[in-house]
Design a protein around this motif. Structure first.
Motif, short mmCIF file in Angstrom:
data_model
loop_
_atom_site.label_atom_id
_atom_site.label_comp_id
_atom_site.label_asym_id
_atom_site.label_seq_id
_atom_site.Cartn_x
_atom_site.Cartn_y
_atom_site.Cartn_z
N GLU A 220 0.85 -1.21 0.00
CA GLU A 220 0.00 0.00 0.00
C GLU A 220 0.87 1.25 0.00
O GLU A 220 0.62 2.20 -0.74
N ILE A 221 1.91 1.23 0.83
CA ILE A 221 2.80 2.40 0.94
C ILE A 221 3.58 2.59 -0.35
O ILE A 221 3.66 3.70 -0.90
N ALA A 222 4.18 1.50 -0.85
CA ALA A 222 5.01 1.61 -2.06
C ALA A 222 4.22 2.12 -3.26
O ALA A 222 4.74 2.89 -4.08
N LYS A 223 2.96 1.70 -3.38
CA LYS A 223 2.12 2.16 -4.50
C LYS A 223 1.94 3.68 -4.46
O LYS A 223 1.90 4.33 -5.50
N LYS A 224 1.84 4.22 -3.25
CA LYS A 224 1.50 5.64 -3.10
C LYS A 224 2.70 6.57 -3.16
O LYS A 224 2.54 7.77 -3.39
N GLU B 233 9.94 1.06 -4.00
CA GLU B 233 10.33 -0.32 -4.28
C GLU B 233 10.63 -1.00 -2.95
O GLU B 233 11.13 -0.36 -2.02
N ILE B 234 10.32 -2.28 -2.87
CA ILE B 234 10.35 -2.99 -1.58
C ILE B 234 11.62 -3.82 -1.44
O ILE B 234 11.96 -4.61 -2.32
N ILE C 224 4.79 -4.14 -7.77
CA ILE C 224 5.85 -3.38 -7.13
C ILE C 224 7.15 -4.18 -7.20
O ILE C 224 7.16 -5.36 -6.89
N LYS C 225 8.23 -3.53 -7.57
CA LYS C 225 9.53 -4.20 -7.62
C LYS C 225 9.95 -4.63 -6.21
O LYS C 225 9.92 -3.83 -5.28
N GLY D 171 22.08 -5.07 0.39
CA GLY D 171 20.88 -4.25 0.54
C GLY D 171 21.18 -2.77 0.47
O GLY D 171 20.40 -1.99 -0.13
N ARG D 172 22.30 -2.34 1.02
CA ARG D 172 22.64 -0.92 0.98
C ARG D 172 22.94 -0.47 -0.45
O ARG D 172 22.60 0.65 -0.84
N VAL D 173 23.56 -1.34 -1.25
CA VAL D 173 23.80 -1.01 -2.66
C VAL D 173 22.47 -0.84 -3.38
O VAL D 173 22.29 0.10 -4.18
N ILE D 174 21.53 -1.75 -3.10
CA ILE D 174 20.21 -1.68 -3.74
C ILE D 174 19.48 -0.41 -3.32
O ILE D 174 18.88 0.28 -4.16
N ILE D 175 19.53 -0.08 -2.05
CA ILE D 175 18.83 1.11 -1.55
C ILE D 175 19.39 2.37 -2.20
O ILE D 175 18.64 3.27 -2.62
N GLU D 176 20.71 2.45 -2.30
CA GLU D 176 21.30 3.62 -2.93
C GLU D 176 20.92 3.72 -4.40
O GLU D 176 20.72 4.83 -4.93
N ASP D 177 20.77 2.58 -5.07
CA ASP D 177 20.34 2.59 -6.47
C ASP D 177 18.90 3.06 -6.58
O ASP D 177 18.57 3.87 -7.46
N ILE D 178 18.03 2.57 -5.69
CA ILE D 178 16.63 3.00 -5.72
C ILE D 178 16.53 4.51 -5.52
O ILE D 178 15.82 5.21 -6.24
N LEU D 179 17.27 5.03 -4.54
CA LEU D 179 17.26 6.46 -4.26
C LEU D 179 17.79 7.27 -5.44
O LEU D 179 17.27 8.34 -5.75
#
Length: 312
Positions: free
Chosen positions: A21-25, A29-30, A57-58, A80-88
């Motif tokens: 619900e949050i990611a859609k709004k 990405e989860i 949702i990805k 996970g930190r690499v992925i988060i930085e890519d998402i940002l």
């Protein structure tokens, strides 16, 4: 510094539904923080997000590893930190979601960056486990590293062996290595789902019944027939799978198997809450029978944006 959301709490509390619900709004990405959903072939046993949800949702760290692949919180945190930085970097907002407290901590706070693996030492420790038992190894860790031992359950033999492996491979205590924090380039706002115990246990019982209907026994049977066992693969040494395999071994009858899954899941939820309750940075939100997750997601999003603006 950029901000991310983390949704934590016990199993069956509604984290997956809320995170979607949050990611859609928020164009999110989860990033899953579940130590078992990362494995292939056990989506029913781990209550992994559905394919429809993953197409919507990805998701990251869902059904990515083979059952014989080793994976731990330290490796998860780094990746996970690499992925988060890519998402940002793509202008999206990461939504961390999961009930594996150690994985969440590794991701948002960081452990040591050293890659420490010694298969020979680990094999020796596993042999010692067979010969002398887990209490012996736990006492050995207490002699070496009292701080690390105090933070572990005596029953968590995997973590005990890991701490001993690191010590014998490097001469360094794992409690000291954990003080060497890595640089975290994002700020996490944690929201925990809190349910009254009776309601949580009802949800757990319902979840187990749904898993049975969804084919849990058949899923585990397929692995069993291929020679996979919770005794040989740590990825399968988990609630739901272990009890079904014991049913195959005639340790339980069918009804006992179902009841043991429910009982052990309730115990697991209790351990999760014990872990999360120690983290004073978590903002708790109450989930009740009447909770509308769409409304709850709006509350968390508004709170997240408000606090992000204050800090930036």
């Amino acid at each position: 510094m950029k901000d991310v959301i983390a949704i934590v709490g016990p199993t069956a509390s509604g984290k997956t539904k809320l995170s979607i619900e949050i990611a859609k709004k928020i164009n999110g990405e989860i990033v899953s923080a579940d130590s078992r959903q990362v494995y292939l072939h056990i989506p029913v046993a781990t209550s992994a997000p559905s394919l429809n949800d993953r197409n919507l949702i990805k998701h990251y760290f869902i059904e990515e590893l083979n059952l014989d692949e080793e994976f731990n919180a330290g490796e998860y945190g780094k990746k996970g930190r690499v992925i988060i930085e890519d998402i940002l970097s793509r202008g999206k907002t990461p939504v961390i979601v999961g009930g594996s407290g150690l994985y969440v901590r590794s991701l948002i706070e960081g452990f040591f960056d050293e890659e420490i693996k010694d298969k020979k030492i680990r094999a020796e420790l596993n042999e010692k486990l067979k010969q002398k038992g887990r209490e012996f190894l736990y006492n050995e860790l207490k002699e070496i590293d009292k701080i690390a031992a105090a933070a572990m359950l005596p029953s968590n033999i995997r973590r005990i062996i890991r701490a001993l492996e690191i010590y014998y491979a490097t001469g360094k205590k794992i409690s000291e290595l954990h003080k060497n924090k890595v640089e975290i380039k994002f700020r996490t706002h944690q929201y925990g789902l809190m349910l009254e115990r009776k309601y949580l246990y009802e949800r757990i019982n319902d979840r187990v019944d749904e898993m049975i209907k969804a084919g849990l026994v058949e899923e585990v049977r397929a692995l069993w027939d291929r020679g996979y066992s919770y005794k040989n693969f740590n990825s399968l040494n988990t609630v739901g799978i272990k009890e079904v395999m014991k049913y195959f071994e005639n340790e339980y009858n069918y009804e006992e198997m179902v009841e043991m899954i429910k009982q052990n899941t309730r115990r697991y939820a209790k351990r999760q809450m014990t872990w999360f309750n120690k983290d004073k940075k978590i903002k708790w939100v109450v989930v009740e029978h009447t909770t509308d997750f769409a409304v709850l997601s709006d509350y968390i999003i508004n709170d997240f944006y408000k606090n992000s603006e204050k800090l930036n």
